[in-house]
Design an enzyme around this catalytic site. Structure first.
Site, PDB file in Angstrom:
ATOM      1  N   TYR A 118     -15.527  -3.957 -20.473  1.00  0.00           N
ATOM      2  CA  TYR A 118     -16.541  -4.409 -19.521  1.00  0.00           C
ATOM      3  C   TYR A 118     -17.523  -5.352 -20.208  1.00  0.00           C
ATOM      4  O   TYR A 118     -17.884  -6.396 -19.664  1.00  0.00           O
ATOM      5  CB  TYR A 118     -17.293  -3.210 -18.930  1.00  0.00           C
ATOM      6  N   ASN A 176     -13.545  -4.657  -6.265  1.00  0.00           N
ATOM      7  CA  ASN A 176     -12.540  -5.712  -6.246  1.00  0.00           C
ATOM      8  C   ASN A 176     -11.640  -5.543  -5.018  1.00  0.00           C
ATOM      9  O   ASN A 176     -10.953  -4.536  -4.894  1.00  0.00           O
ATOM     10  CB  ASN A 176     -11.701  -5.634  -7.523  1.00  0.00           C
ATOM     11  N   CYS A 233      -8.246  -5.760 -12.093  1.00  0.00           N
ATOM     12  CA  CYS A 233      -9.345  -4.931 -12.590  1.00  0.00           C
ATOM     13  C   CYS A 233      -8.845  -3.751 -13.422  1.00  0.00           C
ATOM     14  O   CYS A 233      -9.605  -3.203 -14.229  1.00  0.00           O
ATOM     15  CB  CYS A 233     -10.235  -4.465 -11.452  1.00  0.00           C
ATOM     16  N   HIS A 234      -7.588  -3.385 -13.272  1.00  0.00           N
ATOM     17  CA  HIS A 234      -7.034  -2.296 -14.087  1.00  0.00           C
ATOM     18  C   HIS A 234      -6.977  -2.671 -15.564  1.00  0.00           C
ATOM     19  O   HIS A 234      -6.875  -1.798 -16.420  1.00  0.00           O
ATOM     20  CB  HIS A 234      -5.638  -1.890 -13.578  1.00  0.00           C
ATOM     21  N   GLU A 243       2.448  -2.620 -17.584  1.00  0.00           N
ATOM     22  CA  GLU A 243       2.324  -3.847 -18.364  1.00  0.00           C
ATOM     23  C   GLU A 243       2.504  -3.605 -19.860  1.00  0.00           C
ATOM     24  O   GLU A 243       2.261  -4.485 -20.673  1.00  0.00           O
ATOM     25  CB  GLU A 243       0.964  -4.485 -18.093  1.00  0.00           C
TER      26      GLU A 243
END
Length: 175
Positions: A104, A127, A135-136, A169
């Site tokens: 952040y 979001n 945002c993850h 990911e």
């Protein structure tokens, strides 16, 4: 209903499709995708009544969710978002790619507002365009998981969803 409202509603497509973390509802307008949110069973019924699926967008999401591609190839419409929140979301999209994370605080600095980590957290929690505005990928200091909220499904575990998306990911995170 006015003619303009009818025309605008006709240009909006809303549908629900499966994802690695449950059903999502997608809202696509004339200028791109403006919302991707988790759908609960009530939302699915509402979404089903509202129009045809944009097959290009739906296919792009499916390909991303399968890991076949690492970016979403469609226009994002953030015209309803402005100010600091818009700057942070734009910065996230431009600077943090597939398999990458940022804290952040780092995102606040990238967005030109060092010290605004809490405000970045608020922007992430609100979001409206999951996956496309990833945002993850934003973590707490020290690489900890942080939070994940705003649009998660009722009765779900937000941190489990965030971990699933990150694992998708190839990213593992601390507690």
């Amino acid at each position: 209903m006015t003619a303009l409202r009818s025309r605008v509603e006709a240009m909006v497509r809303v549908w629900t499709q499966d994802s690695v973390v449950g059903p999502i509802t997608v809202v696509a307008g004339e200028h791109g995708v403006r919302e991707i949110a988790f759908a609960d069973t009530e939302d699915v019924d509402i979404a089903g009544r509202n129009g045809d699926r944009d097959e290009e967008v739906a296919t792009a999401i499916d390909r991303w969710l399968s890991g076949e591609v690492h970016s979403l190839d469609f226009e994002i419409d953030m015209s309803g978002i402005d100010g600091f929140r818009r700057r942070v979301l734009d910065t996230l999209v431009q600077h943090v790619g597939w398999g990458e994370t940022v804290t952040y605080g780092e995102l606040a600095e990238l967005a030109g507002s060092p010290g605004a980590a809490r405000a970045v957290g608020s922007a992430m929690a609100n979001n409206p365009i999951l996956f496309a505005v990833p945002c993850h990928r934003v973590l707490a200091a020290g690489g900890r998981i942080g939070g994940y909220g705003g649009t998660v499904m009722p009765n779900s575990d937000p941190l489990s969803i965030k971990r699933t998306l990150l694992a998708h990911e190839g990213v593992t995170v601390k507690g």
